[in-house]
Scaffold this motif. Structure first.
Motif, PDB file in Angstrom:
ATOM      1  N   TYR A 129       9.244  16.136  59.026  1.00  0.00           N
ATOM      2  CA  TYR A 129      10.088  16.855  59.990  1.00  0.00           C
ATOM      3  C   TYR A 129      10.661  18.106  59.328  1.00  0.00           C
ATOM      4  O   TYR A 129      10.734  19.178  59.913  1.00  0.00           O
ATOM      5  CB  TYR A 129      11.266  15.988  60.454  1.00  0.00           C
ATOM      6  N   HIS A 143       2.734  26.829  65.351  1.00  0.00           N
ATOM      7  CA  HIS A 143       2.253  25.444  65.192  1.00  0.00           C
ATOM      8  C   HIS A 143       0.816  25.415  64.703  1.00  0.00           C
ATOM      9  O   HIS A 143       0.418  24.522  63.954  1.00  0.00           O
ATOM     10  CB  HIS A 143       2.376  24.689  66.519  1.00  0.00           C
ATOM     11  N   ASN A 155      -0.452  19.144  67.769  1.00  0.00           N
ATOM     12  CA  ASN A 155       0.426  18.244  68.529  1.00  0.00           C
ATOM     13  C   ASN A 155       1.391  17.498  67.611  1.00  0.00           C
ATOM     14  O   ASN A 155       2.551  17.285  67.946  1.00  0.00           O
ATOM     15  CB  ASN A 155      -0.405  17.241  69.325  1.00  0.00           C
ATOM     16  N   LYS A 158       4.081  19.898  66.742  1.00  0.00           N
ATOM     17  CA  LYS A 158       5.044  20.062  67.845  1.00  0.00           C
ATOM     18  C   LYS A 158       5.927  18.821  67.981  1.00  0.00           C
ATOM     19  O   LYS A 158       7.144  18.925  68.197  1.00  0.00           O
ATOM     20  CB  LYS A 158       4.291  20.300  69.150  1.00  0.00           C
ATOM     21  N   SER A 159       5.288  17.697  67.867  1.00  0.00           N
ATOM     22  CA  SER A 159       6.028  16.447  68.011  1.00  0.00           C
ATOM     23  C   SER A 159       7.089  16.294  66.912  1.00  0.00           C
ATOM     24  O   SER A 159       8.233  15.916  67.173  1.00  0.00           O
ATOM     25  CB  SER A 159       5.027  15.293  67.970  1.00  0.00           C
ATOM     26  N   SER A 162       9.950  18.601  67.543  1.00  0.00           N
ATOM     27  CA  SER A 162      10.800  18.111  68.619  1.00  0.00           C
ATOM     28  C   SER A 162      11.747  17.017  68.110  1.00  0.00           C
ATOM     29  O   SER A 162      12.944  17.028  68.386  1.00  0.00           O
ATOM     30  CB  SER A 162       9.916  17.579  69.743  1.00  0.00           C
ATOM     31  N   ARG A 163      11.179  16.118  67.331  1.00  0.00           N
ATOM     32  CA  ARG A 163      12.015  15.028  66.789  1.00  0.00           C
ATOM     33  C   ARG A 163      13.038  15.563  65.801  1.00  0.00           C
ATOM     34  O   ARG A 163      14.162  15.068  65.728  1.00  0.00           O
ATOM     35  CB  ARG A 163      11.133  13.991  66.102  1.00  0.00           C
ATOM     36  N   ARG A 165      14.408  18.479  65.878  1.00  0.00           N
ATOM     37  CA  ARG A 165      15.468  19.121  66.667  1.00  0.00           C
ATOM     38  C   ARG A 165      16.421  18.075  67.242  1.00  0.00           C
ATOM     39  O   ARG A 165      17.645  18.233  67.191  1.00  0.00           O
ATOM     40  CB  ARG A 165      14.843  19.918  67.811  1.00  0.00           C
ATOM     41  N   GLN A 166      15.830  17.027  67.801  1.00  0.00           N
ATOM     42  CA  GLN A 166      16.676  15.968  68.381  1.00  0.00           C
ATOM     43  C   GLN A 166      17.593  15.374  67.322  1.00  0.00           C
ATOM     44  O   GLN A 166      18.793  15.187  67.549  1.00  0.00           O
ATOM     45  CB  GLN A 166      15.793  14.860  68.956  1.00  0.00           C
TER      46      GLN A 166
ATOM     47  N   ASN B   7      21.519  26.978  71.318  1.00  0.00           N
ATOM     48  CA  ASN B   7      20.228  26.495  70.837  1.00  0.00           C
ATOM     49  C   ASN B   7      20.352  26.064  69.387  1.00  0.00           C
ATOM     50  O   ASN B   7      20.882  26.791  68.549  1.00  0.00           O
ATOM     51  CB  ASN B   7      19.225  27.654  70.965  1.00  0.00           C
ATOM     52  N   ASP B   9      18.094  25.821  67.239  1.00  0.00           N
ATOM     53  CA  ASP B   9      17.301  26.686  66.360  1.00  0.00           C
ATOM     54  C   ASP B   9      18.121  27.892  65.917  1.00  0.00           C
ATOM     55  O   ASP B   9      18.120  28.268  64.735  1.00  0.00           O
ATOM     56  CB  ASP B   9      16.043  27.182  67.072  1.00  0.00           C
TER      57      ASP B   9
END
Lengths: 180, 470
Positions: A129, A143, A155, A158-159, A162-163, A165-166, B7, B9
């Motif tokens: 990550y 990406h 992918n 990207k995945s 996303s994780r 960021r969460q 955001n 980011d």
């Protein structure tokens, strides 16, 4: 204090004083880069050391068609990527499982720095990550580029972003709750 | 702190934009020690550690060998009798007279003062109870031609022969037929005699001293004779010589293997000068050599392909001078590159020069023209020069992001153990040619980073050269 051109010229002549100034000029910022990519301070030291050795050895290939700092930074980032790849087999897959439940707590590697909470948060991310987040969000890689560099699919990149960021969002929110 | 950020980011990007942190001191120390620096570029800088030890060892060894050789040389050319102190008990007078033109200088001690008597000088020693004498060669004359005798109740004759066994000690001389009390002189092969009457000596200051030796005066008999090497018309093996020194000049191609990657080998060539001390059938070898090695590798070039250009409008102004409002577009040419970075490999070859200092011990045997030998020992290699050519990549309009030489750097010093077995063939009295298959076992990887191997590299080579004997 040398101008940038003088500094490069003297470093190419291997003058110790110029090399020391070169390092002094760029090392703090580059250490800031290293610490984001690294899991801890020791790793950051290794990356910075290896990166600057490459910088000095390859300085003759710098053509001056961009900012010197940008060139040094790319070299350091490449070193961090290579470091990650080299040590990939030692990474613990469980890190990903635990990602969402981690808290910024007792890392403390930058406890001498007052404004480093975000660094701590990034360092707590699982290494995959962390790499994707750093390369995409901070360094501006796409990406597609990340997929090629890290030898993963787009992918996956990207995945993982996303994780990441969460996870970071959750931690930032939690940090805000504590602060405010 | 992130109240204004919608955001996540942006939050991190903004916070990290100018983030700086002072690195620990040791990082720079390590970097500094790993990069070339002007003060360290001269080859002698690399001698700091192992080089100093290795070179010192060679110098000490060379000094010891020289000392031993010189001592040995003296012993070989100047004969010292087994009993080189000639004692004359209750002697009325003892005489030493070199009578031949090729005679030498006689040195002796009189009451603690050294004296010298020139050749053809009669020497009288009166009431001497202890006489010893030293005869030195002069003007490189063969002092075996010097005749020395003492008399009184004891007479000693030293024949001109070079055979030590024919020297007669004082005690034995008493039994000799020709050792007569009044024969104060004996000259080998000549049996010339001279009366002893005067004593014109030179003291240590070179001044002439007149006088006689009395009791308890002594004359040293060191270095009395010089047996010379037999003059042999035949060819003598250089390796077969006992206790001599040989100088060698050799060339050796080698192939180095890296155990963890069978595909990785490199070649090197060395030229060296060596000094070999041969004693009995054993030999001790050292010297200094230069190894030329190279690594084939490549630069990894990250670049982005050039796609074309477009004119970017970065500002618009309006011209109102004509009463209208004509837009003026300010543009700049923007180059467009592929967003995917590509990697190209550009071949390169790094070259290295090492200084090599071996210390080898061995054993060998010699026959008429042929000799064989085995030897082994440690060898120190010190990197004295490295050449890393610049990348040779035709990028055209493409944008090069980064160059990186994929070849790992070599370490500055490395120890290895060398084993060899070879044969020599003598071409003449003083020259031999040798052929010497060699194996070298390195104590550690030749590279700074252990990406190529963590095991011990080894190499095979064939050392050929010439040996010069003296």
């Amino acid at each position: 204090m040398y101008s940038e051109a003088d500094l490069i010229g003297k470093c190419l002549k291997n003058e110790p004083k110029a090399q020391a100034e070169f390092y002094k000029r760029f090392a703090p910022k580059m250490y800031g880069v290293c610490i984001r990519f690294a899991k801890n301070k020791m790793e950051a030291d290794d990356i910075l050391q290896e990166g600057f050795i490459k910088v000095f050895f390859n300085l003759k290939s710098y053509r001056g068609d961009g900012a010197l700092e940008g060139w040094v930074r790319r070299t350091i980032v490449n070193t961090a990527i290579n470091y990650y790849k080299r040590n990939l087999k030692y990474q613990n897959d469980l890190e990903i499982e635990k990602a969402d439940s981690m808290h910024s707590s007792d890392n403390g590697i930058l406890d001498s720095i007052s404004a480093n909470d975000l660094i701590n948060l990034v360092q707590e991310l699982p290494v995959g990550y962390r790499m994707v987040f750093n390369l995409n969000v901070i360094e501006g890689y796409t990406h597609k580029e990340i997929a090629k560099i890290l030898n993963i699919s787009e992918n996956t990149s990207k995945s993982q972003l996303s994780r990441a960021r969460q996870s970071l969002q959750a931690k930032v929110n939690e940090l805000n709750r504590v602060v405010y | 702190m992130n109240q204004g950020y919608k955001n996540i980011d942006d939050l991190f990007r903004n916070e990290f934009k100018d983030f700086e942190l002072d690195p620990p001191e040791h990082v720079w120390e390590n970097v500094k020690n790993s990069i070339p620096q002007a003060g360290r570029n001269n080859p002698f800088y690399r001698f700091r550690y192992g080089g100093i030890i290795g070179l010192s060892s060679v110098l000490i060894l060379a000094g010891l060998l020289s000392f031993y050789y010189l001592t040995k040389n003296n012993n070989k050319t100047d004969y010292i009798p087994e009993n080189n102190e000639l004692r004359v008990e209750n002697n009325e007078k003892s005489v030493v007279v070199p009578v031949d033109e090729k005679a030498a200088v006689i040195e002796f001690t009189n009451n603690g003062v050294k004296h010298k008597a020139r050749r053809n000088t009669p020497v009288e020693v009166v009431h001497s109870s202890y006489v010893s004498m030293k005869v030195e060669k002069e003007n490189n004359q063969d002092i075996s031609e010097v005749a020395v005798a003492t008399s009184g109740i004891t007479a000693v004759e030293i024949p001109s022969t070079r055979d030590n066994s024919q020297t007669v000690s004082a005690d034995k001389a008493q039994d000799m037929d020709d050792a007569k009390p009044d024969n104060l002189l004996a000259y080998a092969g000549n049996t010339a005699q001279a009366p002893v009457t005067s004593l014109p000596f030179e003291n240590n200051s070179g001044e002439a001293v007149e006088g006689n030796l009395s009791k308890n005066e002594s004359v040293n008999f060191d270095n009395m004779m010089k047996p010379t090497t037999p003059v042999s018309p035949g060819i003598k093996s250089d390796y077969g010589r006992k206790g001599n020194i040989l100088l060698g000049l050799s060339f050796a191609p080698e192939i180095t293997f890296f155990p963890s990657d069978n595909k990785f080998t490199n070649r090197s060539y060395s030229v060296d000068g060596s000094v070999i001390y041969k004693f009995s059938n054993y030999l001790l070898q050292s010297g200094i050599g230069v190894i030329f090695a190279s690594d084939d590798g490549h630069y990894k070039v990250d670049y982005r392909k050039f796609l074309g250009t477009y004119e970017d409008v970065y500002d618009v102004t309006f011209d109102t001078t004509g009463g209208g409002m004509d837009p003026i577009y300010h543009t700049q040419t923007v180059e467009v590159y592929d967003s995917i970075s590509r990697v190209a490999l550009s071949p390169t070859k790094n070259r290295y020069t090492y200084l090599q200092i071996p210390v080898l011990f061995g054993y060998g045997e010699d026959y008429k023209r042929v000799s064989w030998f085995v030897k082994g020992g440690p060898s120190l290699a010190v990197l004295i020069h490295e050449g890393q050519p610049s990348v040779n990549f035709e990028s055209g309009n493409d944008k090069v992001l980064n160059y990186e030489n994929e070849l790992p750097a070599r370490i500055n010093t490395n120890w290895s153990f060398v084993f060899s077995a070879g044969v020599g063939y003598k071409l003449g009295n003083h020259i031999s040619i040798t052929l010497e298959p060699t194996m070298r076992f390195y104590m550690k990887s030749a590279y700074e980073r252990n990406v190529i191997t963590t095991k011990h590299p080894y190499s095979f080579g064939v050392r050929t050269g010439l040996l010069f004997g003296f």
